[in-house]
Design a protein around this motif. Structure first.
Motif, PDB file in Angstrom:
ATOM      1  N   LEU A   8       0.832  -1.206   0.000  1.00 17.42           N
ATOM      2  CA  LEU A   8       0.000   0.000   0.000  1.00 17.42           C
ATOM      3  C   LEU A   8       0.870   1.261   0.000  1.00 17.42           C
ATOM      4  O   LEU A   8       1.909   1.293   0.662  1.00 17.42           O
ATOM      5  N   PRO A   9       0.441   2.285  -0.706  1.00 16.41           N
ATOM      6  CA  PRO A   9       1.232   3.532  -0.766  1.00 16.41           C
ATOM      7  C   PRO A   9       1.052   4.379   0.503  1.00 16.41           C
ATOM      8  O   PRO A   9       0.486   5.468   0.471  1.00 16.41           O
ATOM      9  N   LEU A  10       1.538   3.882   1.618  1.00 11.45           N
ATOM     10  CA  LEU A  10       1.373   4.565   2.906  1.00 11.45           C
ATOM     11  C   LEU A  10       2.232   5.820   3.019  1.00 11.45           C
ATOM     12  O   LEU A  10       1.995   6.649   3.892  1.00 11.45           O
ATOM     13  N   ASP A  11       3.210   5.941   2.149  1.00  6.60           N
ATOM     14  CA  ASP A  11       4.078   7.120   2.203  1.00  6.60           C
ATOM     15  C   ASP A  11       3.324   8.396   1.816  1.00  6.60           C
ATOM     16  O   ASP A  11       3.790   9.499   2.067  1.00  6.60           O
ATOM     17  N   HIS A  12       2.128   8.233   1.223  1.00 11.83           N
ATOM     18  CA  HIS A  12       1.312   9.390   0.861  1.00 11.83           C
ATOM     19  C   HIS A  12       0.442   9.859   2.024  1.00 11.83           C
ATOM     20  O   HIS A  12      -0.263  10.855   1.906  1.00 11.83           O
ATOM     21  N   LEU A  13       0.476   9.127   3.129  1.00 12.59           N
ATOM     22  CA  LEU A  13      -0.278   9.511   4.318  1.00 12.59           C
ATOM     23  C   LEU A  13       0.678  10.083   5.351  1.00 12.59           C
ATOM     24  O   LEU A  13       1.885  10.006   5.202  1.00 12.59           O
ATOM     25  N   GLY A  14       0.141  10.633   6.407  1.00 11.37           N
ATOM     26  CA  GLY A  14       0.982  11.168   7.472  1.00 11.37           C
ATOM     27  C   GLY A  14       0.936  12.679   7.521  1.00 11.37           C
ATOM     28  O   GLY A  14      -0.079  13.291   7.215  1.00 11.37           O
ATOM     29  N   PRO A  15       2.052  13.299   7.886  1.00 10.90           N
ATOM     30  CA  PRO A  15       2.050  14.741   8.134  1.00 10.90           C
ATOM     31  C   PRO A  15       1.738  15.601   6.915  1.00 10.90           C
ATOM     32  O   PRO A  15       1.221  16.707   7.064  1.00 10.90           O
ATOM     33  N   GLN A  16       1.997  15.097   5.710  1.00 17.62           N
ATOM     34  CA  GLN A  16       1.699  15.915   4.528  1.00 17.62           C
ATOM     35  C   GLN A  16       0.206  15.908   4.185  1.00 17.62           C
ATOM     36  O   GLN A  16      -0.254  16.779   3.471  1.00 17.62           O
ATOM     37  N   ARG A  17      -0.555  14.957   4.716  1.00 16.72           N
ATOM     38  CA  ARG A  17      -2.013  14.877   4.490  1.00 16.72           C
ATOM     39  C   ARG A  17      -2.713  14.458   5.778  1.00 16.72           C
ATOM     40  O   ARG A  17      -3.299  13.381   5.859  1.00 16.72           O
ATOM     41  N   PRO A  18      -2.672  15.287   6.798  1.00 15.26           N
ATOM     42  CA  PRO A  18      -3.235  14.878   8.098  1.00 15.26           C
ATOM     43  C   PRO A  18      -4.745  14.647   8.086  1.00 15.26           C
ATOM     44  O   PRO A  18      -5.227  13.711   8.714  1.00 15.26           O
ATOM     45  N   VAL A  19      -5.497  15.466   7.381  1.00 14.61           N
ATOM     46  CA  VAL A  19      -6.955  15.310   7.367  1.00 14.61           C
ATOM     47  C   VAL A  19      -7.340  13.991   6.699  1.00 14.61           C
ATOM     48  O   VAL A  19      -8.154  13.230   7.232  1.00 14.61           O
ATOM     49  N   VAL A  20      -6.736  13.699   5.569  1.00 12.99           N
ATOM     50  CA  VAL A  20      -7.000  12.438   4.869  1.00 12.99           C
ATOM     51  C   VAL A  20      -6.579  11.261   5.739  1.00 12.99           C
ATOM     52  O   VAL A  20      -7.315  10.278   5.867  1.00 12.99           O
ATOM     53  N   SER A  21      -5.419  11.372   6.363  1.00 12.07           N
ATOM     54  CA  SER A  21      -4.891  10.281   7.188  1.00 12.07           C
ATOM     55  C   SER A  21      -5.803   9.972   8.366  1.00 12.07           C
ATOM     56  O   SER A  21      -6.163   8.813   8.602  1.00 12.07           O
ATOM     57  N   TRP A  22      -6.191  11.004   9.126  1.00 16.89           N
ATOM     58  CA  TRP A  22      -7.046  10.792  10.301  1.00 16.89           C
ATOM     59  C   TRP A  22      -8.436  10.321   9.897  1.00 16.89           C
ATOM     60  O   TRP A  22      -9.030   9.457  10.558  1.00 16.89           O
ATOM     61  N   THR A  23      -8.974  10.880   8.814  1.00 17.95           N
ATOM     62  CA  THR A  23     -10.301  10.472   8.344  1.00 17.95           C
ATOM     63  C   THR A  23     -10.295   9.011   7.909  1.00 17.95           C
ATOM     64  O   THR A  23     -11.192   8.241   8.270  1.00 17.95           O
TER      65      THR A  23
END
Length: 153
Positions: A8-23
């Motif tokens: 899975l492309p998990l590197d696209h989640l985290g601090p650069q996309r916090p709203v998407v990550s938490w949602t």
């Protein structure tokens, strides 16, 4: 499922996309919790056409991978974790937390990491314990029925 976790492309989640990550974390974890509760209900009402052994096991495994992915994404934020750098580290930390072993080599330092760790512990107490208990009850009931059916007399 393990292969998917590593692909899975998990590197696209985290601090650069916090709203998407938490949602995404909240949504997926809620869906898995609801599916677990549904399986527990199937066991409690003794629904004969359900297959809780397989489904509960897969959902527990999925829960582990959801928390692992979340920890991995959180670790991208400086100061959230010490010792967590890879997906294997995240999976290891999830299992160690689930088992309540806590070796101390990986520690949540930031507030977000600590919140997710507390959520994992609470989630394990409530949902995974209920699911495992229901599964154990289903297995016990099945064994008793087969024993009574096979008993001569």
């Amino acid at each position: 499922m393990v292969v998917a976790y590593f692909l899975l492309p998990l590197d696209h989640l985290g601090p650069q996309r916090p709203v998407v990550s938490w949602t995404l974390f909240a949504l997926v974890l809620t869906v898995v919790a609801l599916l677990l509760l549904r399986q527990v209900r199937h066991v409690l009402i003794d629904r004969p056409d359900s297959r809780p052994g397989m489904v509960i096991s897969l959902l527990i495994l999925l829960s582990v991978h959801i928390f692992s992915a979340t920890y991995y994404a959180l670790a991208k934020q400086p100061g959230e974790f010490t010792g967590l750098h890879t997906r294997v580290d995240a999976l290891y930390f999830t299992v160690v937390t689930l088992a309540t072993v806590g070796y101390g080599d990986i520690t949540p330092q930031g507030q977000s990491a600590r919140i997710v760790t507390v959520l994992q512990i609470a989630y394990s107490f409530v949902f995974l314990t209920a699911a495992a208990t229901a599964l154990t009850q289903r297995i016990r009931d099945t064994v008793v029925r087969r024993t009574e059916r096979d008993r001569p007399g």
